[in-house]
Design an enzyme around this catalytic site. Structure first.
Site, PDB file in Angstrom:
ATOM      1  N   HIS A 196       0.856  -1.196   0.000  1.00 53.71           N
ATOM      2  CA  HIS A 196       0.000   0.000   0.000  1.00 53.71           C
ATOM      3  C   HIS A 196       0.883   1.233   0.000  1.00 53.71           C
ATOM      4  O   HIS A 196       2.087   1.147   0.256  1.00 53.71           O
ATOM      5  CB  HIS A 196      -0.889   0.014   1.259  1.00 53.71           C
ATOM      6  CG  HIS A 196      -0.098   0.165   2.524  1.00 53.71           C
ATOM      7  ND1 HIS A 196       0.588  -0.884   3.107  1.00 53.71           N
ATOM      8  CD2 HIS A 196       0.169   1.250   3.300  1.00 53.71           C
ATOM      9  CE1 HIS A 196       1.224  -0.466   4.184  1.00 53.71           C
ATOM     10  NE2 HIS A 196       0.993   0.832   4.324  1.00 53.71           N
ATOM     11  N   ASP A 236       0.882   5.076   1.976  1.00 60.66           N
ATOM     12  CA  ASP A 236       0.207   5.766   3.075  1.00 60.66           C
ATOM     13  C   ASP A 236      -0.557   6.954   2.489  1.00 60.66           C
ATOM     14  O   ASP A 236      -0.216   7.460   1.426  1.00 60.66           O
ATOM     15  CB  ASP A 236       1.232   6.216   4.125  1.00 60.66           C
ATOM     16  CG  ASP A 236       1.859   5.021   4.845  1.00 60.66           C
ATOM     17  OD1 ASP A 236       1.325   3.902   4.718  1.00 60.66           O
ATOM     18  OD2 ASP A 236       2.889   5.210   5.521  1.00 60.66           O
ATOM     19  N   HIS A 275       4.809   0.175  -0.175  1.00 66.35           N
ATOM     20  CA  HIS A 275       5.572  -0.637   0.781  1.00 66.35           C
ATOM     21  C   HIS A 275       4.716  -1.740   1.382  1.00 66.35           C
ATOM     22  O   HIS A 275       3.484  -1.713   1.272  1.00 66.35           O
ATOM     23  CB  HIS A 275       6.171   0.259   1.883  1.00 66.35           C
ATOM     24  CG  HIS A 275       5.161   1.082   2.631  1.00 66.35           C
ATOM     25  ND1 HIS A 275       4.557   2.208   2.108  1.00 66.35           N
ATOM     26  CD2 HIS A 275       4.621   0.936   3.874  1.00 66.35           C
ATOM     27  CE1 HIS A 275       3.712   2.718   2.987  1.00 66.35           C
ATOM     28  NE2 HIS A 275       3.717   1.964   4.076  1.00 66.35           N
ATOM     29  N   ARG A 323       8.099  -8.448  15.458  1.00 67.19           N
ATOM     30  CA  ARG A 323       8.346  -7.079  14.995  1.00 67.19           C
ATOM     31  C   ARG A 323       7.289  -6.138  15.585  1.00 67.19           C
ATOM     32  O   ARG A 323       6.093  -6.408  15.509  1.00 67.19           O
ATOM     33  CB  ARG A 323       8.267  -7.051  13.468  1.00 67.19           C
ATOM     34  CG  ARG A 323       8.366  -5.672  12.835  1.00 67.19           C
ATOM     35  CD  ARG A 323       8.369  -5.788  11.303  1.00 67.19           C
ATOM     36  NE  ARG A 323       8.236  -4.485  10.677  1.00 67.19           N
ATOM     37  CZ  ARG A 323       9.243  -3.659  10.418  1.00 67.19           C
ATOM     38  NH1 ARG A 323      10.485  -4.009  10.724  1.00 67.19           N
ATOM     39  NH2 ARG A 323       9.032  -2.491   9.853  1.00 67.19           N
TER      40      ARG A 323
HETATM   41  O1  LIG Z   1       5.103  -1.737  10.341  1.00 68.84           O
HETATM   42  C1  LIG Z   1       5.693  -1.333   9.345  1.00 68.84           C
HETATM   43  O2  LIG Z   1       6.846  -1.554   9.096  1.00 68.84           O
HETATM   44  C2  LIG Z   1       4.935  -0.506   8.348  1.00 68.84           C
HETATM   45  C3  LIG Z   1       3.630  -0.007   8.870  1.00 68.84           C
HETATM   46  C4  LIG Z   1       2.863   0.677   7.801  1.00 68.84           C
HETATM   47  O3  LIG Z   1       3.190   0.658   6.654  1.00 68.84           O
HETATM   48  C5  LIG Z   1       1.643   1.410   8.177  1.00 68.84           C
HETATM   49  O4  LIG Z   1       1.229   1.356   9.350  1.00 68.84           O
HETATM   50  O5  LIG Z   1       1.086   2.069   7.274  1.00 68.84           O
HETATM   51 FE   LIG Z   2       2.210   2.132   5.540  1.00 64.85          FE
END
Ligand SMILES: O=C(O)CCC(=O)C(=O)O
Ligand SMILES: [Fe+2]
Length: 347
Positions: free
Chosen positions: A229, A231, A286, A296
């Site tokens: 996606h 952001d 990403h 994680r």
């Molecule tokens: O947790 C991550 O590394 C990315 C999180 C992410 O892309 C988001 O919350 O939009």
């Molecule tokens: Fe994100």
């Protein structure tokens, strides 16, 4: 209390059973609901990995910071920053509190479940309804104060969590603003333009904090932590614990891992920055891949203008490629069309 950003999400209505994440503690095998087929390609880079180009790590105190940030925004839509002024103790505290929250028993976490038309609280990723399979992920979203949900989680000991989240959001807001100014300068914005921008409310911010958890996974090759996606907001500032998982997509290269660097924060450009910069800068595509050994945790701060602000390509950039939209309208489009959203407002 919530900020107006949460109002931009009230039109979406997701059935409660589709908001509840898996109870990861209780499963030893990847359930059918979480098996993505075909397995996501190209997820683990091998010998090629060290040869891949990666987004830069930028010292925010560097004399040529504007040029460095501008180049990274044009080339990658992402960079990491050091010398950002956020005390490392605060970052550690925020991570420890995120861990404390996600390590609660599943039935306790459900007390803070996001409501069907809500934006804050515990639940699956917002983008989940766009995919047939579920993600190896659980999240907790804060807009403004976290107090209402924190009281549900820890009726007698919620203050410390709220204080840490408040302090962290204040710090994030100020460094996001600083990075926005640098990025605008890199686009050639001068003092006269700045006045116009102030009246468009672009400098008044509205942020959200997103805590993410990706437990170790019994079959990571067939699972997805967070599906690809971009952001939505202007920019995202992400802290990742010492566990890999984040990857970005680059045309002609494929998926590139973004390894955690102790003390550095990741900066992602979102769709609103893509619009504002008339696609001179890029919203970065990403995703997160899980692994079978470690858990994680990440903390993302999404920074953008208030929902009634109008975002359009900066007047000084030639040949606008997008029509003007309010933040609220764009969030509505994104909630319905996800990655097609930018093309839907293209002219
Ligand atoms: O947790 C991550 O590394 C990315 C999180 C992410 O892309 C988001 O919350 O939009
Ligand atoms: Fe994100």
């Amino acid at each position: 209390m919530e900020t107006s950003l949460s109002q931009a999400y009230t039109d979406t209505h997701i059935p409660p059973h589709q908001i509840i994440p898996l109870d990861f503690e209780s499963v030893r095998e990847l359930p059918e609901s979480h098996i993505w087929t075909p397995a996501v390609e190209d997820r683990h880079h091998n010998e090629r990995e060290e040869l891949l180009p990666v987004p830069p790590v930028i010292d925010l105190g560097a004399p040529d910071v504007t040029e460095l940030v501008g180049n990274a925004c044009r080339r990658w839509g992402m960079f990491q920053v050091t010398n950002h002024g956020v005390p490392l103790g605060l970052v550690d505290d925020v991570e420890a509190h995120a861990r404390r929250l996600f390590e609660l028993p599943a039935d306790r976490k459900l007390k803070a479940l996001r409501s069907p038309s809500g934006a804050t609280g515990y639940g699956v990723a917002r983008i989940s309804p766009f995919f047939d399979k579920l993600m190896w992920h659980e999240g907790f979203t804060i807009m403004g104060s976290a107090v209402d949900h924190a009281k549900q989680l820890w009726p007698h000991r919620y203050e410390e969590f709220c204080d840490v989240m408040d302090n962290y959001q204040k710090k994030m807001k100020s460094i996001a603003y600083k990075i926005l100014l640098i990025a605008l300068k890199a686009l050639g914005v001068d003092e006269e333009d700045e006045e116009k921008i102030s009246s468009s409310m672009l400098y008044e911010s509205n942020g959200a904090l997103q805590l993410n958890s990706y437990p170790s996974c019994p079959n990571p090759r067939q699972a997805v932590g967070l599906a690809p996606h971009t952001d939505t907001q202007l920019l995202t500032i992400l802290h990742q614990n010492n566990t890999n998982g984040l990857q970005i997509f680059q045309q002609g290269i494929g998926w590139i891992p973004i390894p955690p660097i102790p003390g550095a924060l990741v900066v992602n450009l979102g769709d609103l920055m893509h619009i504002l910069s008339n696609a001179c800068f890029h919203a970065v595509y990403h995703r997160v891949v899980p692994n079978d050994t470690s858990h994680r945790f990440t903390v993302g701060y999404f920074y953008g203008p208030p929902i009634e602000a109008v975002v359009a390509p900066l007047a000084k950039l030639p040949s606008p490629r997008f029509r003007a939209v309010t933040v609220k309208e764009y969030i509505g489009i994104k909630n319905k069309h996800l990655e097609k959203s930018l093309s839907l407002i293209g002219i």
